[in-house]
Design a protein around this motif. Structure first.
Motif, PDB file in Angstrom:
ATOM      1  N   SER A 211       0.812  -1.228   0.000  1.00 18.41           N
ATOM      2  CA  SER A 211       0.000   0.000   0.000  1.00 18.41           C
ATOM      3  C   SER A 211       0.836   1.265   0.000  1.00 18.41           C
ATOM      4  O   SER A 211       0.318   2.352  -0.245  1.00 18.41           O
ATOM      5  N   GLY A 212       2.148   1.131   0.288  1.00 18.84           N
ATOM      6  CA  GLY A 212       3.016   2.292   0.336  1.00 18.84           C
ATOM      7  C   GLY A 212       3.134   2.918   1.710  1.00 18.84           C
ATOM      8  O   GLY A 212       3.729   3.989   1.851  1.00 18.84           O
ATOM      9  N   ARG A 213       2.609   2.281   2.736  1.00 20.24           N
ATOM     10  CA  ARG A 213       2.752   2.819   4.094  1.00 20.24           C
ATOM     11  C   ARG A 213       4.214   2.808   4.538  1.00 20.24           C
ATOM     12  O   ARG A 213       4.655   3.699   5.270  1.00 20.24           O
ATOM     13  N   ILE A 214       4.966   1.796   4.131  1.00 22.67           N
ATOM     14  CA  ILE A 214       6.387   1.708   4.457  1.00 22.67           C
ATOM     15  C   ILE A 214       7.175   1.411   3.190  1.00 22.67           C
ATOM     16  O   ILE A 214       6.639   0.883   2.210  1.00 22.67           O
ATOM     17  N   PHE A 215       8.462   1.741   3.210  1.00 26.99           N
ATOM     18  CA  PHE A 215       9.321   1.491   2.056  1.00 26.99           C
ATOM     19  C   PHE A 215       9.865   0.063   2.075  1.00 26.99           C
ATOM     20  O   PHE A 215      10.075  -0.538   1.021  1.00 26.99           O
ATOM     21  N   ALA A 216      10.113  -0.460   3.259  1.00 26.99           N
ATOM     22  CA  ALA A 216      10.640  -1.809   3.428  1.00 26.99           C
ATOM     23  C   ALA A 216      10.420  -2.210   4.878  1.00 26.99           C
ATOM     24  O   ALA A 216      10.222  -1.354   5.750  1.00 26.99           O
ATOM     25  N   PRO A 217      10.450  -3.499   5.173  1.00 32.40           N
ATOM     26  CA  PRO A 217      10.331  -3.919   6.575  1.00 32.40           C
ATOM     27  C   PRO A 217      11.457  -3.327   7.417  1.00 32.40           C
ATOM     28  O   PRO A 217      12.570  -3.090   6.916  1.00 32.40           O
ATOM     29  N   GLN A 218      11.182  -3.085   8.670  1.00 32.77           N
ATOM     30  CA  GLN A 218      12.162  -2.493   9.573  1.00 32.77           C
ATOM     31  C   GLN A 218      13.429  -3.344   9.641  1.00 32.77           C
ATOM     32  O   GLN A 218      13.370  -4.569   9.763  1.00 32.77           O
ATOM     33  N   GLY A 219      14.574  -2.682   9.515  1.00 36.87           N
ATOM     34  CA  GLY A 219      15.853  -3.369   9.639  1.00 36.87           C
ATOM     35  C   GLY A 219      16.446  -3.856   8.341  1.00 36.87           C
ATOM     36  O   GLY A 219      17.592  -4.296   8.315  1.00 36.87           O
ATOM     37  N   ALA A 224      14.067   1.278  -1.740  1.00 39.37           N
ATOM     38  CA  ALA A 224      13.691   2.099  -2.882  1.00 39.37           C
ATOM     39  C   ALA A 224      13.271   3.464  -2.345  1.00 39.37           C
ATOM     40  O   ALA A 224      12.819   3.579  -1.205  1.00 39.37           O
ATOM     41  N   ILE A 225      13.414   4.500  -3.170  1.00 44.50           N
ATOM     42  CA  ILE A 225      13.039   5.840  -2.712  1.00 44.50           C
ATOM     43  C   ILE A 225      11.597   6.187  -3.085  1.00 44.50           C
ATOM     44  O   ILE A 225      11.169   7.323  -2.886  1.00 44.50           O
ATOM     45  N   ARG A 226      10.886   5.231  -3.617  1.00 46.03           N
ATOM     46  CA  ARG A 226       9.456   5.388  -3.841  1.00 46.03           C
ATOM     47  C   ARG A 226       8.739   4.260  -3.113  1.00 46.03           C
ATOM     48  O   ARG A 226       9.242   3.140  -3.030  1.00 46.03           O
ATOM     49  N   ALA A 227       7.554   4.566  -2.600  1.00 49.31           N
ATOM     50  CA  ALA A 227       6.735   3.569  -1.910  1.00 49.31           C
ATOM     51  C   ALA A 227       5.570   3.165  -2.797  1.00 49.31           C
ATOM     52  O   ALA A 227       5.168   3.895  -3.701  1.00 49.31           O
ATOM     53  N   GLY A 228       5.011   1.978  -2.521  1.00 52.51           N
ATOM     54  CA  GLY A 228       3.840   1.541  -3.261  1.00 52.51           C
ATOM     55  C   GLY A 228       4.081   0.235  -3.983  1.00 52.51           C
ATOM     56  O   GLY A 228       4.927  -0.571  -3.583  1.00 52.51           O
ATOM     57  N   ARG A 274      10.880  -7.455  -2.774  1.00 51.70           N
ATOM     58  CA  ARG A 274      11.773  -6.314  -2.558  1.00 51.70           C
ATOM     59  C   ARG A 274      13.105  -6.510  -3.280  1.00 51.70           C
ATOM     60  O   ARG A 274      13.553  -5.652  -4.016  1.00 51.70           O
ATOM     61  N   ILE A 275      13.745  -7.660  -3.051  1.00 52.92           N
ATOM     62  CA  ILE A 275      14.998  -7.959  -3.762  1.00 52.92           C
ATOM     63  C   ILE A 275      14.970  -9.338  -4.410  1.00 52.92           C
ATOM     64  O   ILE A 275      15.966  -9.771  -4.990  1.00 52.92           O
ATOM     65  N   GLY A 276      13.868 -10.058  -4.300  1.00 53.51           N
ATOM     66  CA  GLY A 276      13.733 -11.342  -4.963  1.00 53.51           C
ATOM     67  C   GLY A 276      13.802 -12.554  -4.062  1.00 53.51           C
ATOM     68  O   GLY A 276      13.568 -13.670  -4.514  1.00 53.51           O
TER      69      GLY A 276
END
Length: 324
Positions: A211-219, A224-228, A274-276
């Motif tokens: 949904s774009g609430r976060i860019f990636a899981p914490q840690g 990426a510099i865009r969310a969604g 995210r990275i595969g």
């Protein structure tokens, strides 16, 4: 929020169409030569592996991402493979080359008639990446240990700290990789632009990432510099494919899970995360367990797509990089 569309010339679109046709032709050829293995030939249970540890035709490979796990104790007879060093190119972003994989497998004692059993930490994410790469290079019999390292340890099964040195083999891999298992950015952009409506796009990240609430899981470091998410993608988080103990759900449960979002194997599928690593796990479920023939992994995933310039993005949450 949707960014301005990535533009392609008519020549570029034609080139993509020709490329897609070539991949589709290769996929049909591969399907004709070898149907996808049923689930019983894609997974092994902890019971089966414990009973076959001494079988010389079974080669066990651990692919864990957390350092030191293998050295502290591993399944007896297993060899250690590093995702960061052995399964990817260490300078440019790419999968390891045919020569790299062939040399790795030779050192692990893998022959043409070996059954290769992969397992690891993190619910087999990186072991599944290994299975995907090995399939690309035509390794004959590749399976995952259902439940991975976590289930083996939870059952109190034997572990060893003794390194093994298998007798090196002379395995020769296929001359050409099976590119029908891989998608690139140029394959995904037309899907996002609704120019390839017949392709199903599956995002297996968490709902907050989608949904774009976060860019990636914490840690996690790779960002990426865009969310969604990629427009047109449906969301089935990878964790919905497994039981609490980390084993895969039944074939019937998996089929119903993906059919609920319109993915039933009747159309080509591209899966990403995210990275595969997580999408390798879902790719394995779709391709190897359900036997859907035309399933590709977009291993560039969100860290490539979300950093690309001018591509269309769906960002329902509206989160903006750098906003306070």
């Amino acid at each position: 929020m949707t960014d301005q569309p990535f533009s392609l010339s008519r020549r570029g679109i034609a080139s993509l169409a020709l490329g897609g046709a070539a991949v589709a032709l290769q996929a049909r050829s591969a399907s004709a030569q070898q149907a996808a293995a049923p689930a019983s030939q894609a997974l092994v249970s902890t019971e089966w592996l414990a009973a076959n540890l001494r079988d010389p035709k079974v080669r066990i490979i651990e692919v864990s991402v957390n350092p030191g796990l293998f050295e502290r104790g591993h399944i007896p007879g297993a060899t250690n493979v590093s995702w960061h060093r052995d399964l990817v190119e260490t300078v440019r972003r790419d999968i390891a080359s045919r020569d790299q994989i062939q040399n790795l497998l030779r050192r692990a004692g893998v022959t043409e008639d070996s059954t290769v059993v992969l397992y690891g930490d993190n619910n087999n994410w990186f072991a599944a990446w290994g299975a995907w790469v090995f399939d690309i290079y035509g390794v004959r019999d590749v399976r995952l240990l259902d439940g991975g390292r976590r289930k083996w340890e939870a059952e109190g099964r034997a572990v060893s700290t003794r390194p093994v040195q298998p007798t090196a083999s002379n395995l020769t891999l296929a001359a050409a990789p099976n590119l029908a298992l891989r998608a690139r950015l140029t394959d995904v952009v037309p899907i996002a632009q609704n120019q390839a409506a017949e392709v199903k796009l599956l995002d297996i990240r968490s709902p907050d990432e989608y949904s774009g609430r976060i860019f990636a899981p914490q840690g996690f470091q790779e960002l990426a510099i865009r969310a969604g998410h990629i427009p047109g993608a449906v969301n089935v988080p990878w964790g919905q494919a497994v039981r609490p103990d980390g084993t895969f759900k039944s074939v019937d449960e998996l089929r119903a899970l993906y059919a609920a979002v319109g993915i039933d194997g009747s159309k080509p599928i591209v899966v990403y995360c995210r990275i595969g690593e997580r999408s390798s796990h879902s790719w394995f479920a779709l391709k190897r367990l359900l036997g859907y023939q035309n399933v590709r992994q977009y291993d560039g995933s969100w860290t490539e797509y979300g950093n690309a310039v001018g591509v269309p993005i769906s960002n329902p949450a509206g989160t903006v990089w750098g906003a306070t």
